[in-house]
Enzyme design. Structure first.
Site, PDB file in Angstrom:
ATOM      1  CB  CYS A   2      -0.908   0.025   1.229  1.00 28.01           C
ATOM      2  SG  CYS A   2      -2.003  -1.409   1.358  1.00 28.01           S
ATOM      3  N   GLY A  28      -0.874   0.671  -5.006  1.00 30.70           N
ATOM      4  CA  GLY A  28      -2.162   0.039  -4.744  1.00 30.70           C
ATOM      5  C   GLY A  28      -3.248   0.660  -5.587  1.00 30.70           C
ATOM      6  CG  ASN A 101       2.974  -0.258   2.943  1.00 28.35           C
ATOM      7  OD1 ASN A 101       2.504  -1.275   2.462  1.00 28.35           O
ATOM      8  ND2 ASN A 101       4.177   0.194   2.616  1.00 28.35           N
ATOM      9  N   GLY A 102       1.727  -2.692   5.121  1.00 25.89           N
ATOM     10  CA  GLY A 102       2.455  -3.825   5.675  1.00 25.89           C
ATOM     11  C   GLY A 102       1.523  -4.959   6.038  1.00 25.89           C
ATOM     12  CE1 TYR A 258       6.054  -5.166 -11.075  1.00 27.36           C
ATOM     13  CE2 TYR A 258       5.029  -4.886  -8.924  1.00 27.36           C
ATOM     14  CZ  TYR A 258       4.916  -5.002 -10.301  1.00 27.36           C
ATOM     15  OH  TYR A 258       3.695  -4.949 -10.897  1.00 27.36           O
ATOM     16  CG  ASP A 367       9.905  -6.704 -12.333  1.00 29.71           C
ATOM     17  OD1 ASP A 367       9.485  -7.566 -11.557  1.00 29.71           O
ATOM     18  OD2 ASP A 367       9.154  -6.064 -13.102  1.00 29.71           O
TER      19      ASP A 367
END
Length: 507
Positions: A2, A28, A101-102, A258, A367
């Protein structure tokens, strides 16, 4: 994965947060949301979809206030419903909104503690709501009528004691300011900066990537360090402190491979430079393994592999050509919710230029290879466009293990490299030969050159199976299998998006 952003300013932040989320959209594409605060009242707008589609003029006008946070989301597990889009809110104590985020790796235990001990209610399957309630409960335990820096830092210290996994977080406490903090291992990125407004007053911004700060005119001050909290109080004073007992600087290597934009700086390392060096090291490996290669042209799989492919072509003294045209209005296939949708999107997203393939031996550079189905389709496209031979190079090593820290790298059974040799993978994707990056070379590429010969540590579990938190075991993987396989996620996506209960002024 995110994207998060927080702004403390002296003028309305609605447009700036919109701009920041647009810049972070690559992190996201499932949902987005903004919460602003004005005179102790929160104003919320969030929904499923892209930033540009969610926020209309009428919504922006009602996002009042000079402080706010925003979030762009894609789900790693659970539902993709609007109820789980962020920021999330609890009304006690004070009124708190949070964007995360996570991924929490001990979510199951925390949820049990919240329900049975903390006596708090959880309304979704989101670990972010768990984290929000842990934060709220620990702030409540401080038993203070006013929020002070010491109150904040004690609260976050206790959050670190309870929460394991990866988390970069921005928080608003009504009437008391904005907080940013990062897990003790620094897995997910978080950076902050400042700028001076027309009246000479200092404004602050916290975001997942430096590019968001750059675009909004903020000067980068520093990364939020592993285990560190930053608190900007209601007067605009900034306070920072390492709140975790034990920290390690092990940021996620896949940000460089990425996820992050190439123009971002992650923990002092240029993402673009890292990708260029990946190409250099990959070229060296091809020289060792295939000294008498017959490659005619190097073609990237757009977009994130382009710097690596260009440098690889340069080091091999080969032509570099753009062989695929990308439809920029199709989302990133890596973060599509199901395999069928990902496969459909590849053909909608990429179209080969036959001129660059006809009667040539082509080296395609991507990638990474995760599920393998996308690169197989791309190799088939190249052959259909007239290529004589199709070779494939991955700028990352084989992805053999699931990611548990917020990236939707699926269960082992869906990873093409798990339990297979490189020769078996080569056959499965249909390449004439396949070359992977070596892990040591990837780590060297992502280590800032000014650090000399020392190779920085990174979180590399998808490549080596070594997880930096101690709670990741077979039981955890069994639960992960139930939550993350494509069939489960697709079923969750198809569920009715019921409205979540809340007390915010939603716009």
């Amino acid at each position: 994965m995110c994207g998060i952003a927080g702004l403390f300013a002296h003028s309305p932040v609605n447009q700036s947060l919109f701009d920041a989320l647009t810049i972070l959209q690559h992190r996201g594409q499932d949902a987005a949301g903004i919460v602003t605060e004005d005179k102790g009242q929160f104003f919320l707008r969030k929904d499923n979809g892209l930033v540009r589609d969610i926020f209309r003029t009428r919504h922006m006008r009602r996002l009042q206030g000079n402080i706010g946070i925003g979030h762009v989301r894609y789900p790693t597990a659970g539902s993709a419903s609007c109820a789980e889009s962020q920021p999330l809110y609890v009304n006690s104590p004070y009124g708190i909104v949070l964007a995360h985020n996570g991924n929490l790796t001990n979510q199951t235990q925390l949820l049990d503690d919240i329900l049975k001990t903390d006596l708090r209610h959880i309304n979704t399957s989101s670990d972010s709501e768990v984290l929000l309630n842990i934060f709220a409960r620990e702030l409540e335990r401080q038993n203070e009528k006013n929020v002070t820096p010491e109150t904040v830092f004690n609260t976050i210290h206790n959050v670190y004691e309870r929460c394991q996994g990866a988390y970069a977080v921005v928080v608003l406490i009504a009437g008391h300011g904005m907080i940013g903090f990062r897990d003790p291992n620094g897995i997910r990125p978080l950076i902050y900066g400042q700028r001076t407004d027309a009246n000479g007053k200092t404004e602050y911004m916290i975001a997942s990537e430096s590019v968001a700060l750059n675009a909004l005119g903020f000067d980068i001050v520093d990364d939020v360090q592993p285990g560190e909290a930053i608190y900007i109080d209601e007067t605009g004073q900034l306070h920072r402190k390492i709140c975790a007992e034990k920290t390690s600087d092990t940021s996620c290597i896949f940000e460089h491979v990425y996820f992050a934009r190439p123009d971002s700086i992650i923990d002092g390392s240029s993402v673009y430079k890292a990708r260029v060096r990946m190409g250099e090291y990959l070229a060296d490996k091809i020289k060792r393994l295939h000294p008498d290669h017959d490659i005619d042209v190097v073609i990237p799989v757009p977009e994130s592999s382009r710097p690596s492919a260009m440098e690889l072509a340069h080091h091999l003294d080969l032509k570099f050509r753009e062989g695929f045209v990308k439809n920029r209005y199709i989302g990133r296939t890596f973060i599509m919710p199901g395999q069928e949708e990902r496969q459909k999107s590849v053909k909608q997203k990429l179209n080969p230029i036959s001129l660059e393939f006809q009667d040539k031996n082509v080296l395609l550079v991507d990638d990474s290879i995760v599920r393998g189905t996308t690169c197989k389709q791309i190799i088939d496209m190249a052959r259909d466009a007239g290529a004589k031979k199709v070779y494939f190079a991955s700028a990352a090593p084989p992805v053999r293990y699931p990611n548990v820290y917020g990236i939707d790298m699926p269960v082992k059974s869906e990873l093409v490299a798990h339990g297979k040799t490189e020769e078996q993978i080569e056959e499965e994707i249909g390449a004439d030969w396949l070359v992977y990056q070596d892990l040591e070379d990837l780590l060297k590429a992502a280590t800032p050159s000014e650090e000399g010969d020392k190779i920085r540590e990174f979180e590399c579990s998808v490549f080596d199976g070594k997880y930096v938190t101690s709670d990741v075991n077979q039981d955890y993987f069994d639960e992960l299998e139930k939550a993350r396989n494509d069939s489960v996620k697709q079923a969750n996506t198809d569920q009715d998006d019921s409205q979540v209960l809340g007390l915010l002024s939603e716009v």
